[in-house]
Design a protein around this motif. Structure first.
Motif, PDB file in Angstrom:
ATOM      1  N   ILE A   1       0.858  -1.175   0.000  1.00 32.41           N
ATOM      2  CA  ILE A   1       0.000   0.000   0.000  1.00 32.41           C
ATOM      3  C   ILE A   1       0.897   1.229   0.000  1.00 32.41           C
ATOM      4  CG2 ILE A   1      -1.774   1.276   1.240  1.00 32.41           C
ATOM      5  CD1 ILE A   1      -2.700  -1.446   2.384  1.00 32.41           C
ATOM      6  N   LEU A   2       0.810   2.016  -1.073  1.00 30.40           N
ATOM      7  CA  LEU A   2       1.680   3.176  -1.252  1.00 30.40           C
ATOM      8  C   LEU A   2       0.930   4.457  -0.950  1.00 30.40           C
ATOM      9  CD1 LEU A   2       3.384   2.286  -4.660  1.00 30.40           C
ATOM     10  CD2 LEU A   2       3.935   1.452  -2.383  1.00 30.40           C
ATOM     11  N   THR A   3       1.560   5.340  -0.182  1.00 35.97           N
ATOM     12  CA  THR A   3       0.988   6.650   0.079  1.00 35.97           C
ATOM     13  C   THR A   3       2.016   7.714  -0.232  1.00 35.97           C
ATOM     14  OG1 THR A   3       1.648   6.614   2.406  1.00 35.97           O
ATOM     15  CG2 THR A   3      -0.555   5.783   1.894  1.00 35.97           C
ATOM     16  N   GLY A   4       1.517   8.894  -0.510  1.00 32.61           N
ATOM     17  CA  GLY A   4       2.368  10.027  -0.813  1.00 32.61           C
ATOM     18  C   GLY A   4       1.650  10.954  -1.764  1.00 32.61           C
ATOM     19  N   PRO A   5       2.072  12.200  -1.816  1.00 34.50           N
ATOM     20  CA  PRO A   5       1.409  13.175  -2.679  1.00 34.50           C
ATOM     21  C   PRO A   5       1.654  12.890  -4.158  1.00 34.50           C
ATOM     22  CG  PRO A   5       3.371  14.130  -1.711  1.00 34.50           C
ATOM     23  CD  PRO A   5       3.201  12.781  -1.079  1.00 34.50           C
ATOM     24  N   LEU A   6       0.913  13.580  -5.005  1.00 34.40           N
ATOM     25  CA  LEU A   6       1.131  13.480  -6.448  1.00 34.40           C
ATOM     26  C   LEU A   6       2.598  13.758  -6.750  1.00 34.40           C
ATOM     27  CD1 LEU A   6      -1.985  15.379  -7.858  1.00 34.40           C
ATOM     28  CD2 LEU A   6      -1.480  12.942  -8.095  1.00 34.40           C
ATOM     29  N   GLY A   7       3.195  12.957  -7.609  1.00 38.46           N
ATOM     30  CA  GLY A   7       4.571  13.162  -8.006  1.00 38.46           C
ATOM     31  C   GLY A   7       5.613  12.671  -7.014  1.00 38.46           C
ATOM     32  N   ALA A   8       5.185  11.979  -5.977  1.00 37.84           N
ATOM     33  CA  ALA A   8       6.142  11.513  -4.961  1.00 37.84           C
ATOM     34  C   ALA A   8       7.022  10.381  -5.468  1.00 37.84           C
ATOM     35  CB  ALA A   8       5.400  11.059  -3.703  1.00 37.84           C
ATOM     36  N   GLY A   9       6.516   9.581  -6.404  1.00 32.99           N
ATOM     37  CA  GLY A   9       7.302   8.467  -6.928  1.00 32.99           C
ATOM     38  C   GLY A   9       6.627   7.114  -6.769  1.00 32.99           C
ATOM     39  N   LYS A  10       5.341   7.106  -6.488  1.00 29.52           N
ATOM     40  CA  LYS A  10       4.625   5.838  -6.297  1.00 29.52           C
ATOM     41  C   LYS A  10       4.658   4.980  -7.553  1.00 29.52           C
ATOM     42  CE  LYS A  10       0.908   8.038  -4.992  1.00 29.52           C
ATOM     43  NZ  LYS A  10       1.408   9.410  -4.997  1.00 29.52           N
ATOM     44  N   THR A  11       4.385   5.592  -8.693  1.00 28.67           N
ATOM     45  CA  THR A  11       4.401   4.827  -9.940  1.00 28.67           C
ATOM     46  C   THR A  11       5.828   4.448 -10.328  1.00 28.67           C
ATOM     47  OG1 THR A  11       2.322   5.811 -10.685  1.00 28.67           O
ATOM     48  CG2 THR A  11       3.728   4.825 -12.376  1.00 28.67           C
ATOM     49  N   ALA A  12       6.796   5.313 -10.090  1.00 26.81           N
ATOM     50  CA  ALA A  12       8.199   4.982 -10.381  1.00 26.81           C
ATOM     51  C   ALA A  12       8.644   3.778  -9.554  1.00 26.81           C
ATOM     52  CB  ALA A  12       9.104   6.173 -10.106  1.00 26.81           C
ATOM     53  N   LEU A  13       8.231   3.735  -8.299  1.00 20.05           N
ATOM     54  CA  LEU A  13       8.546   2.582  -7.461  1.00 20.05           C
ATOM     55  C   LEU A  13       7.891   1.326  -8.018  1.00 20.05           C
ATOM     56  CD1 LEU A  13       9.835   1.488  -4.824  1.00 20.05           C
ATOM     57  CD2 LEU A  13       7.652   1.977  -3.712  1.00 20.05           C
ATOM     58  N   THR A  14       6.634   1.443  -8.419  1.00 14.67           N
ATOM     59  CA  THR A  14       5.913   0.294  -8.970  1.00 14.67           C
ATOM     60  C   THR A  14       6.552  -0.171 -10.277  1.00 14.67           C
ATOM     61  OG1 THR A  14       3.877   1.105  -7.940  1.00 14.67           O
ATOM     62  CG2 THR A  14       3.636  -0.561  -9.669  1.00 14.67           C
ATOM     63  N   GLN A  15       7.043   0.752 -11.082  1.00  9.80           N
ATOM     64  CA  GLN A  15       7.742   0.379 -12.311  1.00  9.80           C
ATOM     65  C   GLN A  15       8.987  -0.434 -11.985  1.00  9.80           C
ATOM     66  OE1 GLN A  15       8.137   4.337 -13.900  1.00  9.80           O
ATOM     67  NE2 GLN A  15       6.350   4.104 -15.231  1.00  9.80           N
ATOM     68  N   GLY A  16       9.710  -0.048 -10.954  1.00  8.58           N
ATOM     69  CA  GLY A  16      10.878  -0.818 -10.535  1.00  8.58           C
ATOM     70  C   GLY A  16      10.490  -2.199 -10.037  1.00  8.58           C
ATOM     71  N   ILE A  17       9.406  -2.279  -9.276  1.00 11.14           N
ATOM     72  CA  ILE A  17       8.921  -3.575  -8.803  1.00 11.14           C
ATOM     73  C   ILE A  17       8.555  -4.457  -9.988  1.00 11.14           C
ATOM     74  CG2 ILE A  17       7.009  -4.727  -7.598  1.00 11.14           C
ATOM     75  CD1 ILE A  17       7.028  -2.261  -5.658  1.00 11.14           C
ATOM     76  N   GLY A  18       7.822  -3.898 -10.940  1.00  4.85           N
ATOM     77  CA  GLY A  18       7.438  -4.659 -12.133  1.00  4.85           C
ATOM     78  C   GLY A  18       8.646  -5.141 -12.915  1.00  4.85           C
ATOM     79  N   ALA A  19       9.648  -4.268 -13.052  1.00 12.10           N
ATOM     80  CA  ALA A  19      10.871  -4.668 -13.751  1.00 12.10           C
ATOM     81  C   ALA A  19      11.570  -5.789 -13.001  1.00 12.10           C
ATOM     82  CB  ALA A  19      11.792  -3.464 -13.924  1.00 12.10           C
ATOM     83  N   GLY A  20      11.608  -5.689 -11.680  1.00 10.72           N
ATOM     84  CA  GLY A  20      12.241  -6.724 -10.872  1.00 10.72           C
ATOM     85  C   GLY A  20      11.510  -8.053 -10.947  1.00 10.72           C
ATOM     86  N   LEU A  21      10.189  -7.985 -11.059  1.00 10.10           N
ATOM     87  CA  LEU A  21       9.400  -9.212 -11.208  1.00 10.10           C
ATOM     88  C   LEU A  21       9.444  -9.738 -12.637  1.00 10.10           C
ATOM     89  CD1 LEU A  21       6.197  -8.297  -9.149  1.00 10.10           C
ATOM     90  CD2 LEU A  21       8.064  -9.820  -8.450  1.00 10.10           C
ATOM     91  N   GLY A  22       9.856  -8.879 -13.566  1.00  6.88           N
ATOM     92  CA  GLY A  22       9.905  -9.273 -14.977  1.00  6.88           C
ATOM     93  C   GLY A  22       8.538  -9.386 -15.619  1.00  6.88           C
TER      94      GLY A  22
END
Length: 158
Positions: free
Chosen positions: A29-50
């Motif tokens: 569960i990710l929290t933070g304001p707009l532009g904080a990096g929630k989607t960037a973090l999720t992109q890294g997770i997705g890349a790590g999961l392949g």
């Protein structure tokens, strides 16, 4: 666990490292304001999961599913920003996917916790200088052990 991530690239890199300790059934569960990096973090997770497909913010579609890739674990990416009630979250039928996938819910605090017995809360704050302050807090399960096994990413200070 607290981290300071100097750049958006560091946020993505931390997502890659976090993916190494994730498994099917995990709820983040990710929290933070707009532009904080929630989607960037999720992109890294997705890349790590392949996982397959490009990971973009699910703001307008509310939820996106990404098929399993090399690691064999799919990713469900949810933006709960426009959801106001538990019934609206239930209408997404995420319960059927949670056991077989890593589920990341942006803006999900107060709604998504009931999707799994344990979950990982990740709060991201972006300072004026673009540095991200990240706090991870495992709720239940073996999150403490898994988080302890993470190495600090390049550019981060614990």
């Amino acid at each position: 666990m607290r981290l300071t991530l100097q750049t958006a690239g560091d946020t993505h890199e931390f997502g890659l490292r976090l993916a190494a300790v994730l498994r099917a059934g995990d709820l983040l569960i990710l929290t933070g304001p707009l532009g904080a990096g929630k989607t960037a973090l999720t992109q890294g997770i997705g890349a790590g999961l392949g996982v397959e497909g490009r990971i973009t913010s699910p703001t307008f579609v509310i939820a996106r599913s990404h098929r399993a890739g090399e690691a064999g674990v799919p990713l469900v990416h949810v933006d709960a920003y426009r959801l106001e009630t538990l019934d609206e979250l239930d209408d997404l039928d995420l319960d059927t996917d949670v056991d077989a996938a890593v589920t990341v819910v942006e803006w999900g605090a107060g709604l998504a916790e009931r999707l799994a017995e344990s979950h990982l809360e990740i709060a991201i704050e972006r300072r004026a200088d673009e540095v991200r302050e990240v706090v991870l807090h495992g709720r239940g399960g073996d999150w403490a052990e898994r988080l302890a096994s993470l190495e600090a990413p390049v550019g981060a200070a614990a």
